[in-house]
Write an enzyme that holds these catalytic residues in place. Structure first.
Site, PDB file in Angstrom:
ATOM      1  N   GLU A 112      50.148 -33.302  47.084  1.00 44.93           N
ATOM      2  CA  GLU A 112      50.282 -33.283  45.621  1.00 44.93           C
ATOM      3  C   GLU A 112      50.623 -34.636  45.037  1.00 44.93           C
ATOM      4  OE1 GLU A 112      49.657 -30.865  43.579  1.00 44.93           O
ATOM      5  OE2 GLU A 112      49.417 -29.204  44.944  1.00 44.93           O
ATOM      6  N   SER A 156      62.626  33.514  45.536  1.00 47.46           N
ATOM      7  CA  SER A 156      63.921  34.096  45.867  1.00 47.46           C
ATOM      8  C   SER A 156      65.025  33.059  45.950  1.00 47.46           C
ATOM      9  CB  SER A 156      63.845  34.846  47.195  1.00 47.46           C
ATOM     10  OG  SER A 156      62.917  35.913  47.120  1.00 47.46           O
TER      11      SER A 156
END
Lengths: 347, 783
Positions: free
Chosen positions: B263, B533
């Site tokens: 860079e 139930s």
């Protein structure tokens, strides 16, 4: 009758006082230009190289005197001189007469030399000192006719010496090179396209290596087109100078004719360049490309430069062309180049 | 300065123009030269010592100059240069005694003549006249001679190319074409001055609107929030930008160098902007005819990332450079590099070098190898384009380019570079760490209600209630249960499990489905299903609150209840199809008798039953119809489990997913809320526990007796076995399991709650670590 007997009110050229200015002189077929001082407009004078003949009458003479029109009288005729001749021609009808034809003194005009001298007299100042430096333009030999311009040169030299100057000739196209290419070692091709002829000079380091002329110019265009369309050369010339644009399509027959005549002139000129440069022993071998400068009244119409460049690109030349450009002041370039040579003499 | 060169050159030419050209050419290049049209005068200059070299141009006049040439050959051969046009004349010249090496044939060539003259003087400097011929030959053959000739050509061309005059003459040339020369010059001058003023004003405006770089001292990039289990295992990261800032010292040297090499190789030499790099980038742009490469330094890139928007404008570029200069004045190179590495984007939502190392290599940044660091350095320029997962070939080329740059800059030796180039690219994306996805989704939704966007950007540490071991047990139990079903020929069913801590309501395990990647629908918290139930204990709790006892007698007899506004009659039936007459409440629940339950409900009243269910934690709509008492109204599993937790403890159990939250400043920011209150009578609780225990010892959940501790619970099966449930608890956990199909098709014949859901429940309870429920303590946020 000599111009010295003419009752003419002389125009007083710019006063030079005690200071001696170098002078450049361009005696062209269409115009005569005297270049004395580029710092002021008064340093440049231009007169049409033409005269118009009217019968001699007292009233006419008086009018001309009162209006300060240059003329001379001979054999019961009044010969109106310079730009005024064209004015009277336009008013009264009839064609102006030219003391020069095809760049050379017109031997068919008996008073041609006298007319030129009469036009020049008021334009040139009296020399301040003996052998005042004056450079004047001379055309190059026609490409196929060597030595044709010697007589022309000697006539003017004699006249100018008689005025007290030290006249030195410079090729017309070489003067263009000195005017426009002095910052490029005066190396390049100068082309002066005047009324009567086109002068070409290849200059190498300010040495005129190749010079020649072709007997075609603005007058050729005017006459050719005039014959084609049935109009007078004067009218064609007027249209050419005021309305012609070679960069746009022609709008009428006259413009068609002008476009075609220009193409013919440019093609002839380009061909002559190839022939003239290739056939000369003096032509050096160059590693760099050189510029071409166009000047003269014939290249005043817009689009002229581009048109010539287009035609030139189709020709195989023995040298590379860097650019085709137009002189800053196409009408004055020759005289300015002569002036610069005279100025170099003074310094 | 050459001694002989001072004397210059004398020139004779048959043609004046040619002679003048030769003289002028030499003069322009600094060699004094004079032309004479008379050969005698030119020769006299040599003899008098006024010139050191005689150039004779015979052109095409050799025959006329034969005597001259013969005389020159006899007397001046060591200082003579001949030029002639026709190459055939060379033989004649040599026959006359002229050295062929001193002849130039062909068209007039000023450059060749100058080079030859220059060579003459070079040889003359080093050799006596008598030796010049032999020395000249050696010199011409040598490399030095060749170089000298090339130099001479360059000198000649430069001299011929250089225009005279200065800037003013150039300016005049620019304006020369216009006939209105003087006004055009003034106009152009005025335009130039105005343009310069406008440019200065624009620059001033750009620089006056710069952001304050001091805020970098307080700069806090987005941080992901992390979710942990109750035993401190990282469950997930919630992020808008996945980022874990690291100090520069933790970044290996070779990783830093990789970024610098690719860079900004001159990073430690420049002061924020690099004119050399800018010029190179501009040249590359011009050659490419457009934007090709940027010239931004690392500092400029950082200023763009932090302070500026990404638009490509001149204004932004000027500000970027100005901010870069300011940053360099204020912060050290190391600090700037550190910020850059922590801010850069690496693709796949990974911001910062640490997040990138984890995402691409599944490791800490400290562990990165050279090739790995180079790959990461390759990414910021174009994360998607250079992604090893999307464009492996391009990614490899870019990584290799980084490695080459590292070698060129001396950061790594050649053999290291060669080894690194041979390393393979990563193939697996180590993406979000995401365990317990259903629970994470549930947790995240609740946190977002409180924290909104802050959740993904402010780096919270969220300690959840989830127990990683219990969760693992739950997932395994589900998985095994599904395998058993598949073995029985039952496929394409879903399952869910929720486990809450009884004393705190903390969610200890949650499974919302069998395949999160296929469907993120959470069946534990979002699916509304009939409990069957499994709803009955709530009915019985309502009865207990109303005074019924486990030994109270109720009727298990047919009952007909009008429904649907009396248009229909509902007659509930028992699973066995038989009615048992008078039974105890306990027996009715144990044996899951529908008729008895409905008869009991008739006595208790729907209103009280529904209210009891609400109190216990059922939030879903319960239809005020009697089928509801048998589990006809749809509820979520977590509601049911919550309700059972309430039944089991008598306290209002509220599901809790978060134990504590710590923000970046290490402050506790989570309010755990109020302690649960008692809402059921303890006697009723005891009674319901007794009854639910009996379901396990004597009822439908007998299988659960295999567990080595008391457990309580109730099965649930809906009509046609569309849903199978078991909700149960021990002393620590209340757990609910549901099995069914999303399209509500029957699971299969005999696939009841006892057969399908209970085994999963048992499996989980068996593998749940003993004493594994952490008793979390609440901490109140300091006032």
């Amino acid at each position: 009758m000599s111009p010295g007997n003419v009752a003419v009110k002389k125009k007083t050229p710019p006063s030079s006082g005690d200071k001696q200015h170098p002078i450049g002189l361009d005696i062209g077929t269409a115009n005569i230009v005297v270049y004395m001082d580029e710092r002021t407009d008064a340093g440049v004078q231009m007169e049409a190289n033409a005269f118009f003949t009217v019968p001699s009458m007292p009233n006419t003479r008086k009018i001309l005197e009162d209006k300060s029109v240059r003329f001379f009288e001979k054999e019961n005729c009044l010969h109106i001189l310079g730009t005024a001749a064209e004015t009277f021609s336009n008013i009264l009808g009839g064609a102006t007469r030219r003391p020069m034809e095809n760049g050379l003194v017109n031997l068919r005009e008996d008073d041609g030399i006298h007319v030129i001298q009469a036009i020049l007299d008021p334009m040139l100042p009296e020399p301040v000192q003996k052998d005042h430096s004056l450079w004047f333009s001379v055309p190059g030999d026609p490409i196929d006719r060597q030595g044709a311009v010697i007589f022309n040169e000697s006539i003017f030299k004699t006249y100018l010496k008689g005025r007290g100057y030290m006249p030195r000739p410079i090729n017309e196209a070489m003067a263009v090179v000195m005017s426009e290419l002095s910052d490029q070692h005066a190396t390049g091709i100068g082309i002066s396209m005047g009324g009567g002829m086109c002068n070409v000079c290849f200059s190498y380091l300010s040495i005129p290596a190749v010079t020649y002329s072709i007997q075609k110019g603005g007058d050729f265009i005017d006459q050719t087109v005039g014959r084609s369309v049935g109009e007078s050369a004067t009218k064609i010339k007027s249209i050419k100078e005021q309305a012609l644009d070679l960069g746009v399509a022609p709008r009428n027959n006259i413009e068609h004719g002008l476009h075609a005549a220009y193409d013919d002139l440019f093609a002839t000129l380009a061909d002559s360049l190839a022939k003239g440069l290739r056939g000369s022993d003096n032509m050096p071998r160059l590693s760099q490309a050189v510029p071409i400068v166009l000047s003269g009244g014939t290249v005043l119409p817009p689009g002229s430069r581009e048109r010539f460049e287009t035609i030139l690109n189709e020709i195989d030349l023995p040298i590379r062309i860097a650019t085709v450009m137009q002189a800053r002041d196409p009408l004055y370039a020759t005289a300015r180049g002569a002036y610069l040579m005279a100025a170099a003499d003074e310094s | 300065m050459r001694a002989d060169g001072n004397k210059g050159v004398a020139i004779y030419a048959a043609k004046t123009v040619r002679g003048q050209i030769i003289a002028k050419s030499l003069a322009v290049c600094g060699i004094p030269a004079s032309f004479d049209s008379d050969p005698t005068a030119a020769i006299a200059k040599i003899e008098k010592g006024e010139a050191a070299l005689l150039v004779v141009d015979v052109n095409n006049h050799l025959q006329a100059e034969i005597d001259l040439v013969r005389s020159l050959a006899a007397h001046l051969t060591d200082c003579l240069l001949m030029t002639h046009t026709d190459p055939r004349d060379l033989a004649t010249l040599e026959a006359l005694g002229i050295d062929g090496a001193n002849c130039i044939s062909g068209p007039l060539d000023p450059e060749r003549i100058y080079v030859a003259v220059d060579a003459f003087f070079a040889i003359a400097d080093h050799a006596k006249p008598i030796d010049r011929q032999s020395c000249g030959k050696q010199w011409r053959m040598s490399a030095r001679g060749r170089r000298a000739r090339q130099n001479a050509r360059n000198v000649f061309r430069r001299a011929m190319a250089a225009p005279k005059g200065g800037l003013w003459r150039w300016w005049r040339k620019v304006t020369r074409w216009s006939l209105m020369l003087r006004p055009m010059r003034r106009l152009l001058s005025a335009v130039a001055i105005l343009s310069a003023g406008a440019a200065a004003g624009y620059l001033f405006w750009c620089l006056s609107t710069l952001p304050d770089i001091d805020r970098l001292n307080h700069f806090s990039p987005f941080k992901a929030s992390k979710l942990y289990s109750s035993d401190n295992q990282l469950l997930a990261e919630l992020y808008e930008q996945r980022r874990t800032p690291v100090p520069l010292r933790d970044v290996p040297q070779h990783v830093r160098q990789a970024f610098i090499a690719v860079e900004d190789a001159r990073y430690f030499q420049h002061s924020g902007i690099d004119p050399v790099r800018i010029a190179g980038a501009l040249w590359a742009d011009i050659k490419a005819g457009g934007y090709h490469q940027g010239g931004s330094t690392i500092t400029q890139q950082l200023s763009k990332m932090i302070f500026l928007n990404p638009e490509k404008t001149i204004t932004r570029k000027i500000k970027e450079m100005a901010i870069a200069l300011m940053l360099e004045r204020t912060y050290s190179k190391d600090r700037i590099l550190e910020l850059y590495l922590n801010q850069a984007y690496f693709g796949s939502q990974a911001y910062g070098i640490q997040a990138a190392a984890e995402a691409y290599f599944g490791k800490d940044v400290k562990q990165l190898r050279v090739a790995e660091g180079a790959l990461l350095a390759a990414l910021p320029k174009a994360p998607n384009a250079y992604s090893p997962f999307r464009n492996p070939e391009r990614s490899r080329q870019r990584r290799d380019h980084v490695l080459q740059r590292m070698e060129i800059n001396g950061f790594i030796p050649r053999d290291t570079c060669q080894r690194a180039v041979r390393e393979a690219l990563p193939r697996v994306f180590h993406g979000r760490q995401y365990q317990s996805p259903y629970f994470i989704d549930y947790c995240q939704k609740r946190l977002e209600e409180t924290y909104g966007d802050r959740l993904a950007t402010t780096g919270l540490k969220v300690y959840t209630t989830l127990d990683a071991r219990l969760q693992a047990a739950a997932e395994a139990a589900i998985s095994r249960g599904m395998a058993d079903l598949k073995a029985r020929g039952v496929a394409d069913v879903q399952a869910a499990l929720v486990a809450l801590a009884l004393d705190t309501g903390q969610i200890k395990a949650m499974v919302g489905g069998t395949d999160y990647d296929r469907t993120q629908f959470n069946r534990a918290t979002q699916a509304l299903r009939q409990p069957g139930s499994a709803f009955k204990p709530l009915v019985y709790m309502a009865a207990l609150k109303k005074g019924f006892r486990p030994d109270s007698l109720i009727q298990d007899l047919p009952v007909a209840i009008p429904v649907n506004n009396g248009r229909q009659t509902w007659r509930p039936r028992n699973y066995t199809g038989r009615f048992n007459g008078e039974v105890t409440v306990k027996e009715a629940l144990t044996r899951s008798l529908n008729a008895a339950t409905v008869n009991l409900a008739l006595q208790v009243g729907l209103k009280d039953i529904i209210e009891t269910a609400r109190t216990a934690g059922i939030q879903s709509k319960l239809h005020a119809v009697y089928p509801t008492v048998l589990g006809a109204s749809e509820v979520t599993l977590i509601e049911l489990v919550t309700a059972y937790g309430t039944l089991a403890t008598g306290r209002q159990v509220v599901p809790v997913s978060v134990d504590r939250i710590i923000d970046k400043a290490a402050a506790f920011i989570w309010d755990p809320g109020e302690a649960p209150s008692t809402i059921l009578p303890s006697a009723s609780v005891a009674a319901i526990r007794e009854m639910l225990a009996a379901v396990v010892t004597d009822g439908t959940a007998r299988r659960a007796q295999c567990l080595d501790r008391p457990v309580y619970g109730k099965t649930g099966t809906t009509n046609a076995n569309a849903d199978a449930l078991f909700i149960g608890f021990d002393d620590e956990l209340v757990v609910g399991v549901w099995v069914g199909r999303d399209n509500r098709e029957p699971i299969g014949p005999k696939e009841t709650g006892a057969r399908t859901a209970l085994p999963i429940w048992i499996d989980f309870m068996q593998h749940a670590p003993a004493g594994g429920v952490r008793m979390a303590s609440f901490q109140r946020v300091a006032q």
